[in-house]
Motif scaffolding. Sequence first.
Motif, short mmCIF file in Angstrom:
data_model
loop_
_atom_site.label_atom_id
_atom_site.label_comp_id
_atom_site.label_asym_id
_atom_site.label_seq_id
_atom_site.Cartn_x
_atom_site.Cartn_y
_atom_site.Cartn_z
N CYS A 1 0.96 -1.33 -0.18
CA CYS A 1 -0.10 0.19 0.03
C CYS A 1 1.04 1.11 -0.13
N PRO B 1 -1.73 5.32 -1.50
CA PRO B 1 -3.38 5.14 -1.45
C PRO B 1 -4.06 6.31 -1.62
N LEU C 1 -4.53 6.92 4.26
CA LEU C 1 -5.01 6.54 5.64
C LEU C 1 -3.76 5.97 6.49
N CYS C 2 -2.93 4.92 5.84
CA CYS C 2 -1.97 4.33 6.50
C CYS C 2 -0.36 4.99 6.67
N ASP D 1 -4.25 -0.43 -3.25
CA ASP D 1 -4.58 0.80 -2.98
C ASP D 1 -5.08 0.86 -1.31
N CYS D 2 -5.48 -0.14 -0.82
CA CYS D 2 -5.50 -0.40 0.75
C CYS D 2 -5.71 -1.60 1.21
N LEU D 3 -4.84 -2.05 2.19
CA LEU D 3 -4.75 -3.37 2.54
C LEU D 3 -5.48 -3.52 3.91
N ARG D 4 -6.34 -2.60 4.18
CA ARG D 4 -7.32 -2.57 5.48
C ARG D 4 -6.56 -2.77 6.80
N ILE D 5 -5.09 -2.08 6.79
CA ILE D 5 -4.60 -1.90 7.90
C ILE D 5 -4.64 -0.45 8.45
N CYS D 6 -4.44 0.56 7.53
CA CYS D 6 -4.63 1.81 7.57
C CYS D 6 -4.01 2.60 8.72
N ILE E 1 2.17 0.11 4.40
CA ILE E 1 1.96 -1.56 4.82
C ILE E 1 2.49 -2.44 3.69
S1 FES Z 1 -4.82 2.94 3.34
FE1 FES Z 1 -2.84 1.78 3.40
S2 FES Z 1 -3.81 -0.11 4.34
FE2 FES Z 1 -5.50 1.28 4.10
#
Ligand code: FES
Length: 119
Positions: free
Chosen positions: A11, A14, A18-19, A58-63, A68
């Motif tokens: 990620c 993104p 968020l992360c 784009d997102c791995l749901r760790i955020c 990540i």
């Molecule tokens: S924005 Fe990177 S894991 Fe959700």
Amino acid sequence: MPQISHHLLLCATPTKALCCPDPALGAASWDRLKTLVRELSLDTPDRPQGIVLRTKADCLRICGDGPILLIWPEGIVYGGVTPERIERIVFDHVMGGTAIEEWILRRYALSGSAAPTNN
Ligand code: FES
């Protein structure tokens, strides 16, 4: 058919950031990963250990605690990825088989057997 040894999902940049609030860090980590995989010929189809795939997610749901990096088949999630950390992860984890415990945020396991049939 070529075998796959690892799939690395990063990620990096993104949409919602968020992360990792610094897109330059994720972008630099992604560039380092792409370059390393190419330089080390990890993406060569006839690599005896199998191909190393890399995907920018784009997102791995760790955020949080990003950038990540998720690595299959181990299901290991690394946080705080940098170009320098990418190097050690590729050499120690992907090529050497030793995960870097102090950078691991989470571990996932695949549930059940999802092997396709030839019906
Ligand atoms: S924005 Fe990177 S894991 Fe959700």
